[in-house]
Design a protein around this motif. Structure first.
Motif, short mmCIF file in Angstrom:
data_model
loop_
_atom_site.label_atom_id
_atom_site.label_comp_id
_atom_site.label_asym_id
_atom_site.label_seq_id
_atom_site.Cartn_x
_atom_site.Cartn_y
_atom_site.Cartn_z
N MET A 71 1.00 -1.07 -0.40
CA MET A 71 0.01 0.26 -0.08
C MET A 71 0.75 1.37 -0.41
N ALA A 72 1.65 1.40 0.54
CA ALA A 72 2.70 2.62 1.04
C ALA A 72 3.61 2.50 -0.44
N VAL A 73 3.64 2.13 -1.05
CA VAL A 73 4.73 1.60 -2.42
C VAL A 73 3.84 2.18 -3.51
N ASN A 88 -6.92 0.04 3.32
CA ASN A 88 -7.04 -0.83 4.24
C ASN A 88 -5.84 -1.51 3.83
N TRP A 89 -4.78 -1.82 4.53
CA TRP A 89 -3.74 -2.45 5.04
C TRP A 89 -3.90 -3.95 4.81
N TRP A 90 -4.73 -4.50 4.65
CA TRP A 90 -5.86 -5.12 4.46
C TRP A 90 -6.09 -6.10 3.16
N ASP A 91 -6.28 -4.63 2.71
CA ASP A 91 -6.69 -4.94 1.57
C ASP A 91 -5.97 -5.21 0.11
N TRP A 92 -4.54 -5.43 1.15
CA TRP A 92 -3.60 -5.23 0.34
C TRP A 92 -2.91 -6.95 0.28
N LYS A 93 -3.19 -7.45 0.90
CA LYS A 93 -3.32 -9.19 1.47
C LYS A 93 -3.25 -10.04 -0.19
N ASP A 94 -1.91 -10.85 0.33
CA ASP A 94 -2.18 -12.16 -1.31
C ASP A 94 -4.04 -12.37 -1.44
#
Length: 96
Positions: A71-73, A88-94
């Motif tokens: 998400m940060a990149v 949200n960070w969890w939206d970027w899971k595998d």
């Protein structure tokens, strides 16, 4: 950790904390891994950042950190914009 160190940690202000999901702890991880600014994240591989973080910590880091780095990149490369539904960070899971 002594009281002074705890106080300094709470007071840490980093531009990295402008990124959703990046608080004091994750900002510290990024700085220790060699990514002290939003600009330093541009063009980087989240997997490489995660590996650098694990090396900097001297142990495996929880995989949710990788999701934060994805998400940060994206945030860094898209002028602070995140896709709808991926704030949200969890939206970027595998993806399975």
């Amino acid at each position: 950790m002594g009281d002074e160190a705890v106080g300094q940690r709470k007071e840490m202000k980093s531009e990295l904390m402008k990124i959703p999901g990046i608080g004091v702890n994750m900002a510290e991880h990024l700085v220790r891994a060699g990514y002290p600014t939003i600009e330093s994240l541009r063009g980087q591989s989240p997997d490489d950042i995660y590996t650098a973080d694990c090396i900097a910590q001297g142990m495996p880091v929880d995989r949710c950190a990788l999701y934060c780095y994805r998400m940060a990149v994206h945030y860094a490369e898209h002028d602070g914009q995140l896709p709808e539904g991926k704030t949200n960070w969890w939206d970027w899971k595998d993806c399975i």
